[in-house]
Design an enzyme around this catalytic site. Structure first.
Site, short mmCIF file in Angstrom:
data_model
loop_
_atom_site.label_atom_id
_atom_site.label_comp_id
_atom_site.label_asym_id
_atom_site.label_seq_id
_atom_site.Cartn_x
_atom_site.Cartn_y
_atom_site.Cartn_z
N ASP A 193 -23.36 4.87 -0.86
CA ASP A 193 -24.27 5.87 -0.85
C ASP A 193 -24.60 6.59 0.74
O ASP A 193 -25.46 6.46 1.16
CB ASP A 193 -25.53 5.31 -1.16
CG ASP A 193 -26.73 6.11 -1.32
OD1 ASP A 193 -26.32 7.49 -1.88
OD2 ASP A 193 -27.88 6.10 -1.34
N GLU A 235 -12.04 -0.07 -7.25
CA GLU A 235 -12.77 1.06 -7.68
C GLU A 235 -12.16 1.85 -8.64
O GLU A 235 -10.96 1.98 -8.77
CB GLU A 235 -13.04 1.98 -6.57
CG GLU A 235 -13.65 1.22 -5.35
CD GLU A 235 -13.75 2.26 -4.18
OE1 GLU A 235 -14.47 1.91 -3.13
OE2 GLU A 235 -13.18 3.26 -4.20
N HIS A 281 0.89 -1.23 -0.08
CA HIS A 281 0.19 -0.24 0.06
C HIS A 281 0.61 1.21 -0.03
O HIS A 281 0.77 2.17 1.15
CB HIS A 281 -0.80 0.03 1.16
CG HIS A 281 -1.88 -1.17 1.40
ND1 HIS A 281 -2.87 -1.35 2.25
CD2 HIS A 281 -1.82 -2.24 0.57
CE1 HIS A 281 -3.52 -2.41 2.00
NE2 HIS A 281 -2.91 -3.20 0.82
N TYR A 293 -13.17 9.86 -0.25
CA TYR A 293 -13.57 8.58 -1.01
C TYR A 293 -13.83 7.29 -0.08
O TYR A 293 -14.07 6.23 -0.58
CB TYR A 293 -12.69 8.16 -2.06
CG TYR A 293 -12.69 9.40 -3.28
CD1 TYR A 293 -13.52 9.13 -4.24
CD2 TYR A 293 -12.14 10.70 -3.03
CE1 TYR A 293 -13.72 10.14 -5.06
CE2 TYR A 293 -12.17 11.64 -3.93
CZ TYR A 293 -13.03 11.37 -4.98
OH TYR A 293 -13.09 12.59 -5.91
N GLY A 304 -9.26 -2.23 -3.86
CA GLY A 304 -10.13 -2.48 -2.83
C GLY A 304 -9.25 -3.47 -2.04
O GLY A 304 -8.27 -4.06 -1.95
N PRO A 305 -9.96 -3.82 -0.78
CA PRO A 305 -9.32 -5.11 0.21
C PRO A 305 -9.44 -6.22 -0.42
O PRO A 305 -9.24 -6.84 -1.56
CB PRO A 305 -10.30 -4.78 1.28
CG PRO A 305 -11.41 -4.06 1.19
CD PRO A 305 -11.24 -3.45 -0.33
N ARG A 328 -7.44 4.02 -0.30
CA ARG A 328 -6.67 2.67 0.14
C ARG A 328 -5.20 2.62 -0.44
O ARG A 328 -4.32 2.53 0.31
CB ARG A 328 -7.59 1.45 0.06
CG ARG A 328 -6.97 0.21 0.59
CD ARG A 328 -7.96 -0.83 0.56
NE ARG A 328 -7.42 -2.14 1.03
CZ ARG A 328 -6.54 -3.14 0.40
NH1 ARG A 328 -6.22 -2.71 -0.97
NH2 ARG A 328 -5.96 -4.09 0.77
#
Length: 390
Positions: free
Chosen positions: A280, A260, A173, A270, A254-255, A235
């Protein structure tokens, strides 16, 4: 409104492997980009796309499609991560070796700079970009203590100048993509460095997209006075792409679910780690596209602008690592229209980046030697996709 093609892409047998519109598979474990112990997907020979390709409705005019071919620009690389151009000179980074190479027109390469990097996990020498108005290159790299951005002239031996340091680093990361925006500012992606709450902390450089002046200063119009933070709640962003209307898009890991693609706005949040995917939630921005890690694990991307492939003009192209394919995402007004097309599926293996060359073609970087792929003879490579007579 953009005018879509009616006579659709004609391709040669050697060109692109494509499949139809995708449906998201069930969630699959994926702690980072791609578990190291995941059995590799066997590479398959390229297939010829259906003659009809992906249908898009016509607005007013046809766009004349060009026939494409796929050719190797360079082979024998090791985990190439990014490409930058100074005029017609092409430079590429190798993540683990810490080398910046100049790619010759005959596919040869010359080392122009070697950085002392910490290549553990996903760190090392990552992003590379050329200043739009001078002869300096900017690089993002992982040291033993941080991630940082430096600039240097490839033909000079002077010590690189540190533009921004203190970006948190970890084995995974680390973010690492760089791009100069139409506004002349330098945009930088960072990961959460395995400290998830840091993504929501505006005082931390982790889990952000940053915006700075080319000399490292903070622009006066950044969302937070004196801060390089442009957006937060990320992330691990490894892609940046501007379209012709100066909109910014960022593919993000993503995890174990929900990779995304986000449209980036100044000061926007985000959601990571509070939410992922389409949530949402008031105050948080949802992505414009979500796919699952087994078919995505997105890294670099580009919006084809004034390119040499008119049938893809204005579309977002995104490289997939675990997904082992190239996405073509049709865009209208900054939003996804229709279903993304899958190209090069299981043809080249893991793909780290796709970028637009000065001649308007696309260059795609493989990453089968990054510790998670299945290298074949000639890997890693830079592959050109462009007109057959280019």
């Amino acid at each position: 409104m953009r005018r879509r093609m009616s006579p659709l892409l004609a391709v040669t047998v050697i060109v692109l492997a494509a499949c139809g519109a995708d449906a998201s598979p069930p969630d699959a474990p994926d702690a980072t980009e791609d578990p190291a112990d995941e059995p590799p997907t066997p590479d398959a020979p390229p297939t010829t796309p259906d003659a009809e390709g992906d249908q898009h409705e016509e607005d007013d005019e046809d766009v004349e499609a060009v026939e494409l071919e796929r050719t190797d620009i360079a082979t024998g690389l090791e985990a190439p991560w990014d490409v930058a151009w100074l005029g017609d000179r092409a430079f590429v980074t190798e993540r683990d070796r810490g080398r910046v190479l100049e790619i010759g027109h005959d596919g040869s390469f010359t080392t122009v700079r070697t950085f002392d990097v910490d290549p553990a996990g996903e760190g090392g020498l990552l992003g590379l970009v050329a200043h739009p108005d001078d002869d300096r290159l900017y690089a993002y790299l992982t040291t033993s203590s941080d991630n940082r951005v430096v600039r240097f002239e490839p033909d000079e031996d002077a010590e690189p100048e540190v533009i921004l340091d203190g970006i948190p680093s970890q084995a995974t990361h680390n973010g690492g993509r760089l791009a100069f925006g139409p506004d002349g500012a330098l945009y930088i992606t960072t990961g959460d460095a395995q400290d998830q709450p840091a993504s929501q902390d505006p005082s931390s450089l982790a889990g952000k997209i940053l915006r700075i002046d080319p000399d490292g200063g903070v622009p006066d119009d950044n969302p937070i006075a004196g801060s390089p933070v442009w957006s937060l709640g990320h992330r691990n962003v490894q892609g940046l792409a501007f379209d012709a209307a100066d909109r910014l898009f960022a593919p993000e890991f993503g995890p174990d679910r929900d990779d995304e693609i986000n449209r980036i706005e100044a000061g926007a949040n985000y959601g990571w780690p509070e939410v992922t995917g389409d949530a949402d939630v008031d105050g948080l921005v949802d992505p414009i596209l979500v796919r699952q890690p087994p078919e995505a694990s997105w890294s670099g991307g580009v919006v084809l602008t004034d390119g040499a492939i008119p049938q893809w003009e204005g579309d977002l192209l995104v490289a997939a690592l675990r997904g082992r394919r190239l996405y073509r995402v049709p865009l209208e007004g900054g939003e996804v229209v229709g279903d993304p097309e899958h190209l090069l599926v299981d043809t080249l293996g893991r793909l780290r980046d796709v970028t637009q060359a000065p001649d308007g073609s696309l260059w795609v970087l493989t990453n089968n030697r990054d510790g998670r792929g299945s290298p074949r003879d000639g890997d890693d490579r830079i592959v050109r996709i462009g007109p057959a007579d280019g």
